[in-house]
Motif scaffolding. Structure first.
Motif, PDB file in Angstrom:
ATOM      1  N   GLN A  49     -33.833 -30.079 -64.248  1.00  0.00           N
ATOM      2  CA  GLN A  49     -33.848 -30.528 -65.705  1.00  0.00           C
ATOM      3  C   GLN A  49     -32.869 -29.840 -66.512  1.00  0.00           C
ATOM      4  O   GLN A  49     -32.335 -30.466 -67.236  1.00  0.00           O
ATOM      5  N   SER A  50     -32.757 -28.681 -66.265  1.00  0.00           N
ATOM      6  CA  SER A  50     -31.837 -28.033 -67.097  1.00  0.00           C
ATOM      7  C   SER A  50     -30.254 -28.480 -66.809  1.00  0.00           C
ATOM      8  O   SER A  50     -29.627 -28.217 -67.829  1.00  0.00           O
ATOM      9  N   LEU A  51     -29.916 -29.100 -65.683  1.00  0.00           N
ATOM     10  CA  LEU A  51     -28.546 -29.439 -65.376  1.00  0.00           C
ATOM     11  C   LEU A  51     -28.391 -30.946 -66.391  1.00  0.00           C
ATOM     12  O   LEU A  51     -27.004 -30.966 -66.815  1.00  0.00           O
ATOM     13  N   GLY A  52     -29.404 -31.532 -66.519  1.00  0.00           N
ATOM     14  CA  GLY A  52     -29.029 -32.679 -67.483  1.00  0.00           C
ATOM     15  C   GLY A  52     -28.459 -33.847 -66.572  1.00  0.00           C
ATOM     16  O   GLY A  52     -28.454 -33.551 -65.204  1.00  0.00           O
ATOM     17  N   PRO A  53     -28.315 -35.087 -66.934  1.00  0.00           N
ATOM     18  CA  PRO A  53     -27.927 -36.264 -66.152  1.00  0.00           C
ATOM     19  C   PRO A  53     -26.500 -35.882 -65.421  1.00  0.00           C
ATOM     20  O   PRO A  53     -26.223 -36.153 -64.326  1.00  0.00           O
ATOM     21  N   ASP A  54     -25.506 -35.427 -66.338  1.00  0.00           N
ATOM     22  CA  ASP A  54     -24.155 -35.124 -65.687  1.00  0.00           C
ATOM     23  C   ASP A  54     -24.232 -34.156 -64.568  1.00  0.00           C
ATOM     24  O   ASP A  54     -23.561 -34.194 -63.360  1.00  0.00           O
ATOM     25  N   GLY A  55     -25.269 -32.927 -64.908  1.00  0.00           N
ATOM     26  CA  GLY A  55     -25.110 -31.848 -63.640  1.00  0.00           C
ATOM     27  C   GLY A  55     -25.882 -32.492 -62.477  1.00  0.00           C
ATOM     28  O   GLY A  55     -25.571 -32.120 -61.506  1.00  0.00           O
ATOM     29  N   ALA A  56     -26.969 -33.194 -62.646  1.00  0.00           N
ATOM     30  CA  ALA A  56     -27.414 -33.879 -61.777  1.00  0.00           C
ATOM     31  C   ALA A  56     -26.535 -34.435 -60.658  1.00  0.00           C
ATOM     32  O   ALA A  56     -26.457 -34.703 -59.653  1.00  0.00           O
ATOM     33  N   ASN A  57     -25.886 -35.302 -61.255  1.00  0.00           N
ATOM     34  CA  ASN A  57     -24.849 -36.155 -60.720  1.00  0.00           C
ATOM     35  C   ASN A  57     -23.744 -35.223 -59.980  1.00  0.00           C
ATOM     36  O   ASN A  57     -23.424 -35.691 -59.023  1.00  0.00           O
ATOM     37  N   ASP A  58     -23.372 -34.191 -60.638  1.00  0.00           N
ATOM     38  CA  ASP A  58     -22.500 -33.279 -59.770  1.00  0.00           C
ATOM     39  C   ASP A  58     -23.150 -32.757 -58.557  1.00  0.00           C
ATOM     40  O   ASP A  58     -22.513 -32.388 -57.549  1.00  0.00           O
ATOM     41  N   VAL A  59     -24.470 -32.488 -58.867  1.00  0.00           N
ATOM     42  CA  VAL A  59     -25.076 -31.651 -57.530  1.00  0.00           C
ATOM     43  C   VAL A  59     -25.422 -32.835 -56.533  1.00  0.00           C
ATOM     44  O   VAL A  59     -25.174 -32.687 -55.417  1.00  0.00           O
ATOM     45  N   LEU A  60     -25.392 -34.268 -56.882  1.00  0.00           N
ATOM     46  CA  LEU A  60     -25.527 -35.514 -55.973  1.00  0.00           C
ATOM     47  C   LEU A  60     -24.070 -35.565 -55.294  1.00  0.00           C
ATOM     48  O   LEU A  60     -23.961 -35.555 -53.821  1.00  0.00           O
ATOM     49  N   ASP A  61     -23.389 -35.073 -56.152  1.00  0.00           N
ATOM     50  CA  ASP A  61     -21.707 -35.372 -55.433  1.00  0.00           C
ATOM     51  C   ASP A  61     -21.547 -34.219 -54.451  1.00  0.00           C
ATOM     52  O   ASP A  61     -20.799 -34.533 -53.550  1.00  0.00           O
ATOM     53  N   GLY A  62     -21.988 -33.073 -54.811  1.00  0.00           N
ATOM     54  CA  GLY A  62     -21.936 -31.785 -54.119  1.00  0.00           C
ATOM     55  C   GLY A  62     -22.649 -31.969 -52.609  1.00  0.00           C
ATOM     56  O   GLY A  62     -22.267 -31.749 -51.707  1.00  0.00           O
ATOM     57  N   THR A  63     -24.026 -32.565 -52.841  1.00  0.00           N
ATOM     58  CA  THR A  63     -24.704 -32.892 -51.615  1.00  0.00           C
ATOM     59  C   THR A  63     -23.787 -33.930 -50.846  1.00  0.00           C
ATOM     60  O   THR A  63     -23.693 -33.658 -49.472  1.00  0.00           O
ATOM     61  N   CYS A  64     -23.109 -34.962 -51.232  1.00  0.00           N
ATOM     62  CA  CYS A  64     -22.389 -35.941 -50.426  1.00  0.00           C
ATOM     63  C   CYS A  64     -21.085 -35.117 -49.798  1.00  0.00           C
ATOM     64  O   CYS A  64     -20.477 -35.174 -48.768  1.00  0.00           O
TER      65      CYS A  64
END
Length: 178
Positions: A49-64
């Motif tokens: 939640q602290s990452l916000g939408p952009d941060g969450a997308n960055d983690v998603l990209d990182g997982t990929c």
């Protein structure tokens, strides 16, 4: 002709954060914890939640990106033995995910299999997935499970419970030096 799914066009994302999450799951399993304890789940939820939408997308990209790196390593290992990485990795991944119906609903398993296949063919998993629309909430846990299962598979091949994490950490350190 270059593919629109070529990894050079893909965002790398927050690989370090994604690796931290996968490593935490790996250590939990090896410590005998079959379920994430409530405190850890709360910390992960608060962090996300602290990452916000952009941060969450960055983690998603990182997982990929992790999935791509794991499949690249697996492809090289399988090629050394004149074997096809897709033939040997994807069916085992699918079979394992089918045994995890709470984490991996049946309807998203083909997406994860396609994602891993794309990575095994040298394509960007997140750009491949992006062709079919936005990510869904139902795909988030299976995506994490996919990265986890690939890391665990690598660790078993290497006979080292920390090999996959160390491999990525060393690659990130090497990239920072360049």
């Amino acid at each position: 002709m270059p593919s629109p799914c070529d990894p050079q066009h893909a965002p790398v994302g927050e690989v370090g954060v994604a690796l931290m999450m996968i490593d935490s799951r790996l250590k939990g399993i090896h410590d005998g914890k079959t379920e994430t304890d409530a405190q850890q789940q709360l910390l992960i939820r608060q962090f996300a939640q602290s990452l916000g939408p952009d941060g969450a997308n960055d983690v998603l990209d990182g997982t990929c990106t992790l999935i791509y790196m794991f499949m690249s390593w697996l492809r090289k290992v399988h090629e050394q033995h004149e074997k096809d990485v897709i033939e040997y990795v994807v069916p085992n991944l699918v079979a394992t995910m089918r045994m995890m119906p709470k984490s991996c609903p049946t309807e998203v398993i083909p997406i994860m299999a396609g994602l891993v296949t794309a990575a095994g063919l040298g394509l960007s998993p997140n750009l491949w997935r992006g062709q079919y629309g936005d990510w869904t909430d139902e795909e988030m846990t299976p995506l994490e499970a996919t990265a986890f299962l690939l890391a665990e598979h690598i660790n078993r091949i290497a006979d080292d419970p920390d090999f996959a994490t160390r491999m990525i950490t060393e690659a990130l350190a090497s990239a920072e030096e360049d």
